[in-house]
Each structure stands twice: as C-alpha cells, then as structure tokens.
Design an enzyme around this catalytic site. Structure first.
Site, short mmCIF file in Angstrom:
data_model
loop_
_atom_site.label_atom_id
_atom_site.label_comp_id
_atom_site.label_asym_id
_atom_site.label_seq_id
_atom_site.Cartn_x
_atom_site.Cartn_y
_atom_site.Cartn_z
CD GLN A 83 82.62 70.83 9.71
OE1 GLN A 83 84.53 70.36 9.18
NE2 GLN A 83 82.71 70.23 11.12
CG HIS A 128 85.78 65.90 9.82
ND1 HIS A 128 85.45 64.95 11.26
CD2 HIS A 128 84.77 67.12 10.75
CE1 HIS A 128 85.08 65.21 12.18
NE2 HIS A 128 84.93 66.28 11.88
CD GLU A 136 95.65 64.66 18.01
OE1 GLU A 136 94.49 63.63 19.07
OE2 GLU A 136 96.36 65.15 17.39
CE1 TYR A 158 102.29 64.03 14.67
CE2 TYR A 158 102.12 62.69 12.28
CZ TYR A 158 102.80 63.27 13.25
OH TYR A 158 103.94 63.46 13.35
CE1 TYR A 170 81.60 66.66 19.10
CE2 TYR A 170 82.11 65.32 17.07
CZ TYR A 170 82.60 66.63 17.95
OH TYR A 170 83.48 67.05 17.35
#
Length: 382
Positions: free
Chosen positions: A97, A163, A256, A266, A277
């Site tokens: 990513q 991430h 979210e 959070y 997963y």
C-alpha cells in the site's frame, strides 16, 4: 495477526478478554447496506488517465490540479490542456500500500506557493514508514518542487507495507496540520504512547507538535497525539462546522466514519464493528462505552478512499453532505451529517474502484479511479 494474551489482558482487562473469547457473530444488528440508485444523477466525462492515482488538489483560481501517482510521480493536470510531470519528487517505497500519497495546498498557498505531500519512506532492515514533507511549487514550462523538506515521520518504522494512511488536512483557520497515521498492520501500537502509529496527530504547519494537545505534558512523540485507537485512515476532512472527520478501513467488516475529537480513544484493536480476517472475533463498540464509537460503520464494507464535504454548487441538494470514494463495491457513497451522527443517504454505482474525490472552486466535482489505468472523471448533472 492475533494479539498476544498478555497484551490482551493489559488492553482489555480480565472482563475484556472474556468478552473477546465469548463474542459470536450476530450479537449486534448487521448493517443494512442501501441499494445503489436506479440511475445516477450525474453523467461522467473522462478527462485523463493516470498510473495508480491517489490524491488530487486543485490550485486556487485555476482549472489546474496536482495529482499524485503512487509509483512516485506528481502530475500537473490542466483542464483542456496538458499533463506534465513535476520535478523534485522524493524517492518513495512503492510496495504493497506504500508509495506517494496525499497532496494538500498550504492555507497561504496563494502567497507562499507551498504544498504538502505524504509518502512511504524506506528505513533500516527492510522497515518503512510514512512521512510528510513540504516544498514550494514552481510553475512554468518545467514545473518543480523547490526546497522539499520532511517535517514529520511515523515512529517507529516497522516491517510490512500496509496501513500507512498518511492523509493530511489543515484546520479551517490554517493554524494546524492534522495527519492520519495508520497502525501499519501491527494493531497494538494504536493503543501505545511510545509511538505515533494508529493515531491522528495535530501539528503546527512546520511539523512541530501543536501546543495544547491532549498529551502535551508527556512530551516526546505523545505530544503530537490528538486521538488514538485508529486502524487505517484513508480520509481526513473538516466539515463546514469546523469539526474533523475521518474514514477508516476496518478489518473483515467495520469500515468507520468517525467524528475525531481531542483525547478520545477510538478503540482499535480492542473493539471494532468487524472481525479479524482469519475469523477471530473482536468485541463490538457497545461492549466498551468508555471508548469512542464511530458515527457510523459499514458491514459489509465500502473500502473507502478519500472523501469531501460537498459545497455542491452543481448539486445543491447535496450541500454539506459527505461524498465518499468507495472501492468495494465500486461507487460513490453519500452521507448526511447531523451533529455528531451520520447516516448513509444513497450510493451510486461506478464501473471502477474510486480512490479519491474532489470539488473545484467553481463547484465542479471530480473523481479519480484506482489502479494502473485510473481515469480522472468529471461529474456533471444530468
């Protein structure tokens, strides 16, 4: 990745571990995804094509935009004109990513010419981490970045290539720079104060921790932290009300939409509206009322990209609502805000994954498709 039992006990306490072990699917009502609109209220016009585009920022008073490509190129696109490379872009880790990420104009761009970029940076021993840098954009026949300097880094750099998050946003008064820092798929650091993974950071425009942050008294990296317990922030925007919202990818379920407030936790990875997963159960937010719950969550997911709070000069019925780029299923999701709550109103099917969405000063809406042949599309009322 499963949390170690000792770490679970520290994060959850004995009762929390019992809840983790006892949770079963069906304990909370499933989210009922609205159907796609029978016909989209807009038509699309393809304007250009890019290689893994990630973010877009329009230059004020023009029909020109900066567009990042994840492989490490910054493009200057002009509506009806050419697409040019901007020189001076830093080397990036283009893997998983990772790559070149966000692009945002400084609040005083009209006078300073400063732009802010985020990207994945290599570290020692195959580690990597997100960084934010700023530079002066020099326009002309050969556009370039001048004086690029890194002003913030994810700490610590870790292995893996997921991430990063690295979304950036300025407060409406221009006095503070907010950075979304993902958990880098390590989970536990989102609850730890020794690093800035899994956090939203509040900085000064030069990258220093902003005075008055909730944990400023602790010093060090904790002084940057605005909120914690975040997973993978792919959208970060201020609403017209001046309140900050984020969009996060959940695990298997549980994307979210959060109203981000100072000092709040959070919950990731202690609670989530999704599961691991591998099938491992995660307690839901209602089991830990001391942790901040999302304003809304999606299960099944929408795999959000960026989003925009729409001024909507061309779609006045959407004014003030959030328009969200969705990658799975491919589309645009429209969400209405009422104070601290959010409600999905409608979603519109698109032929390809949507990575980013932006609004130009004249009210025109644009989206970027995800992928190696991602198109820039203009949305026009039917």
């Amino acid at each position: 990745m499963k949390l170690r039992p000792i770490l679970l006990a520290l994060l959850l306490g004995t009762a929390g571990v019992a809840t983790w072990n006892a949770y079963r699917a069906g304990d909370s009502a499933a989210y009922a995804a609205p159907a796609f609109a029978a016909q989209n209220p807009f038509q699309t016009t393809a304007l250009a094509e890019f290689d893994e585009p990630w973010a877009i920022a329009f230059l004020p008073g023009t029909k020109t935009a900066l567009i990042t490509e994840r492989g490490g190129k910054l493009k200057l696109w002009e509506d009806g004109g050419a697409v040019r490379d901007v020189a001076g872009v830093p080397p990036v880790v283009h893997d998983g990513q990772g790559g070149l990420g966000d692009v945002v104009l400084a609040p005083d761009y009209a006078s300073s010419g400063m732009v802010y970029l985020s990207w994945a940076e290599a570290g020692p021993r195959d580690t990597a981490g997100a960084v934010v840098g700023r530079a002066r954009l020099i326009l002309g026949d050969a556009p370039q970045l001048e004086g690029l300097a890194v002003i913030w880094r994810q700490q610590p750099k870790v292995t893996g290539r997921g991430h990063y998050s690295h979304r950036i946003a300025f407060s409406p008064d221009g006095g503070h720079l907010f950075v979304g820092s993902g958990d880098r798929q390590k989970m536990a650091p989102a609850q730890e104060m020794t690093g800035n993974l899994g956090k939203v950071l509040r900085l000064l425009p030069d990258g220093r921790p902003a005075p008055g942050n909730p944990l400023a008294a602790q010093g060090g990296v904790a002084a940057e932290i605005w909120s914690l317990g975040h997973r993978n922030i792919l959208g970060l925007q201020f609403a017209a009300s001046g309140r900050l919202w984020d969009l996060e990818h959940g695990p298997a379920g549980g994307d979210e939409f959060n109203l981000v407030e100072p000092g709040k936790n959070y919950g990731w990875p202690v609670v989530s509206q999704g599961n691991h997963y591998g099938g491992g159960r995660i307690p839901r937010h209602d089991t830990r009322p001391d942790l901040a719950a999302p304003a809304m969550a999606w299960n099944p997911v929408i795999a959000p990209g960026g989003f925009v709070f729409c001024k909507c000069g061309q779609f006045p019925q959407w004014r003030g609502q959030a328009l969200i780029a969705a990658m799975s299923p491919s589309g645009i999701v429209r969400v209405a805000i009422n104070g601290s709550t959010a409600r999905e109103v409608e979603r519109y099917a698109m032929p390809n994954r949507i990575r980013a969405i932006a609004e130009r000063e004249d009210g025109a809406l644009f989206v970027l498709e995800d992928g190696s042949d991602g198109r820039l599309l203009k949305l026009s009322p039917r």
